[in-house]
Design a protein around this motif. Structure first.
Motif, PDB file in Angstrom:
ATOM      1  N   LYS A 280       1.293   4.508  -2.728  1.00  0.00           N
ATOM      2  CA  LYS A 280       1.052   5.903  -2.349  1.00  0.00           C
ATOM      3  C   LYS A 280       2.169   6.842  -2.771  1.00  0.00           C
TER       4      LYS A 280
ATOM      5  N   ALA B 117       0.834  -1.199   0.000  1.00  0.00           N
ATOM      6  CA  ALA B 117       0.000   0.000   0.000  1.00  0.00           C
ATOM      7  C   ALA B 117       0.871   1.253   0.000  1.00  0.00           C
ATOM      8  N   ILE B 118       1.951   1.220   0.759  1.00  0.00           N
ATOM      9  CA  ILE B 118       2.867   2.363   0.802  1.00  0.00           C
ATOM     10  C   ILE B 118       3.486   2.577  -0.573  1.00  0.00           C
TER      11      ILE B 118
ATOM     12  N   PHE C   3       6.670  11.355   4.022  1.00  0.00           N
ATOM     13  CA  PHE C   3       5.586  10.480   4.467  1.00  0.00           C
ATOM     14  C   PHE C   3       6.016   9.677   5.695  1.00  0.00           C
TER      15      PHE C   3
END
Length: 84
Positions: A68, A64-65, A78
Motif C-alpha cells: 500500500k 499488504a502494508i 497511514f
C-alpha cells in the motif's frame, strides 16, 4: 518527503510490530523516532491526532502494508492515523 528504500520500510514495520518502546517514541515524536532509523520526514506529514494499529495487526498485515505504501516516510501518515 524523502524517499526511502524497501529495507527502511521493512525496518519500520518490524519496529512497529514488536518494539513497545519504539511505538511509544513514534507516537510522541515521529520525527525523532524515525530520525533514529535514518528516516527523514516532513513535519507537515504528521497528523495532530495520532494512534497506531495494534502490533498484531501490523505483523499480520506486513506484506499488504508494504504493497500500500511506497516508502517508510509514506507509511507514517497511514500508521499514525491508526488505519487498519
Amino acid at each position: 518527503m524523502a524517499t526511502h528504500s524497501p529495507q527502511d520500510l521493512d525496518l519500520l514495520l518490524s519496529k512497529l510490530a514488536g518494539d513497545d518502546s519504539f511505538r511509544q517514541s513514534f507516537l510522541k515524536d515521529p520525527q525523532l523516532a524515525l530520525g533514529g532509523l535514518g528516516i527523514k520526514l516532513d513535519a507537515s506529514q504528521i497528523p495532530s491526532t495520532r494512534s497506531l494499529p495494534a502490533k498484531e495487526v501490523i505483523a499480520a498485515n506486513r506484506h499488504a502494508i508494504q504493497g500500500k505504501v511506497e516508502s517508510a516516510a509514506g507509511a507514517v501518515p497511514f500508521f499514525l492515523s491508526g488505519q487498519r
